[in-house]
Design a protein around this motif. Structure first.
Motif, PDB file in Angstrom:
ATOM      1  N   UNK A 167      12.840   9.844   1.817  1.00 16.04           N
ATOM      2  CA  UNK A 167      13.279   9.308   3.113  1.00 16.04           C
ATOM      3  C   UNK A 167      12.397   8.133   3.523  1.00 16.04           C
ATOM      4  N   UNK A 168      11.074   8.300   3.393  1.00 18.67           N
ATOM      5  CA  UNK A 168      10.155   7.222   3.761  1.00 18.67           C
ATOM      6  C   UNK A 168      10.353   6.010   2.851  1.00 18.67           C
ATOM      7  N   UNK A 169      10.606   6.245   1.579  1.00 18.32           N
ATOM      8  CA  UNK A 169      10.846   5.151   0.623  1.00 18.32           C
ATOM      9  C   UNK A 169      12.118   4.398   0.984  1.00 18.32           C
ATOM     10  N   UNK A 170      13.147   5.124   1.360  1.00 14.53           N
ATOM     11  CA  UNK A 170      14.425   4.509   1.698  1.00 14.53           C
ATOM     12  C   UNK A 170      14.301   3.631   2.936  1.00 14.53           C
TER      13      UNK A 170
ATOM     14  N   UNK B 298       0.840  -1.203   0.000  1.00 14.55           N
ATOM     15  CA  UNK B 298       0.000   0.000   0.000  1.00 14.55           C
ATOM     16  C   UNK B 298       0.875   1.253   0.000  1.00 14.55           C
ATOM     17  N   UNK B 299       2.006   1.203   0.701  1.00 16.18           N
ATOM     18  CA  UNK B 299       2.922   2.347   0.676  1.00 16.18           C
ATOM     19  C   UNK B 299       3.510   2.534  -0.718  1.00 16.18           C
ATOM     20  N   UNK B 300       3.795   1.438  -1.405  1.00 19.13           N
ATOM     21  CA  UNK B 300       4.296   1.536  -2.782  1.00 19.13           C
ATOM     22  C   UNK B 300       3.299   2.212  -3.705  1.00 19.13           C
ATOM     23  N   UNK B 301       2.020   1.891  -3.551  1.00 16.00           N
ATOM     24  CA  UNK B 301       0.986   2.539  -4.356  1.00 16.00           C
ATOM     25  C   UNK B 301       0.870   4.012  -3.990  1.00 16.00           C
TER      26      UNK B 301
ATOM     27  N   UNK C  64      -0.333   5.581  10.808  1.00 14.34           N
ATOM     28  CA  UNK C  64      -1.261   5.969   9.740  1.00 14.34           C
ATOM     29  C   UNK C  64      -0.845   7.333   9.203  1.00 14.34           C
ATOM     30  N   UNK C  65      -1.261   7.587   7.989  1.00 15.10           N
ATOM     31  CA  UNK C  65      -0.909   8.857   7.332  1.00 15.10           C
ATOM     32  C   UNK C  65      -2.001   9.862   7.535  1.00 15.10           C
TER      33      UNK C  65
ATOM     34  N   UNK D 236       8.866   9.720  10.010  1.00 14.80           N
ATOM     35  CA  UNK D 236       8.878   9.740   8.542  1.00 14.80           C
ATOM     36  C   UNK D 236       7.462   9.900   7.994  1.00 14.80           C
ATOM     37  N   UNK D 237       6.536   9.157   8.552  1.00 13.20           N
ATOM     38  CA  UNK D 237       5.152   9.214   8.084  1.00 13.20           C
ATOM     39  C   UNK D 237       4.515  10.538   8.486  1.00 13.20           C
ATOM     40  N   UNK D 238       4.825  11.028   9.677  1.00 16.84           N
ATOM     41  CA  UNK D 238       4.286  12.323  10.112  1.00 16.84           C
ATOM     42  C   UNK D 238       4.814  13.442   9.216  1.00 16.84           C
TER      43      UNK D 238
END
Length: 183
Positions: free
Chosen positions: A87-90, A35-38, A182-183, A100-102
């Motif tokens: 950064x979140x992707x890494x 889901x993060x990839x999407x 959660x985002x 990172x999500x915040x």
């Protein structure tokens, strides 16, 4: 004879349970990563809509300079979102941090605010959306991003709920699995 049977049955049942619980947690974690990839792909398409800065050597008239001030704010917000996304992707494979999500959520809000400011304050840009215009494309991509966020948040909620259930909570503690944000 009875006790020796229990010495074999109880550990076997516990081992099968642990393997099943581990597989479930791994599957839910993989769903969060997918889901993060999407979400990553949707946000990257969103960022691509922001046009590059004009050549500084080219002189701008007053109206174009006023427009450029609005676009500059949007470009800065897009750069911020791109950096937070990188950064979140890494770190997505290696324990993403809540910060990172915040930061990604805050950068998304800043980009949306910069877009609204561009619509309201930039001369010659606001007004009715015309078919094929950047207004409509932006709104379509915004809808895609929001859908991806909803899917990501749902996957995170399922994963976090599984981590909080009693027997799996012990396994999660032993494996040092952390709750997702959660985002």
């Amino acid at each position: 004879m009875r006790w020796s049977l229990w010495w074999w049955v109880v550990p076997a049942v516990l081992a099968f349970w642990a393997v099943g619980a581990h597989n479930r947690l791994t599957r839910l974690r993989a769903a969060v990563l997918q889901a993060f990839g999407q979400l990553d792909a949707a946000m990257a398409l969103w960022i691509e809509l922001v046009p590059p800065a004009p050549d500084p050597a080219t002189p701008l008239d007053e109206a174009a300079a006023a427009d450029e001030a609005g676009w500059a704010g949007l470009r800065a917000a897009a750069l911020q979102l791109g950096a937070c996304l990188a950064v979140a992707r890494q770190r997505r494979q290696r324990r993403q941090r809540r910060a990172d999500i915040a930061a990604l959520s805050a950068a998304r809000d800043v980009l949306r605010d910069a877009w609204q400011r561009l619509l309201l304050e930039t001369p010659r840009f606001g007004g009715q959306a015309q078919p094929g215009s950047i207004h409509l494309v932006w709104e379509q991509r915004d809808t895609q991003v929001q859908l991806a966020i909803d899917q990501y948040n749902q996957a995170v909620r399922l994963y976090n709920a599984a981590l909080g259930q009693f027997p799996a909570a012990i396994l999660a503690w032993l494996l040092r699995l952390r709750r997702a944000q959660v985002l």
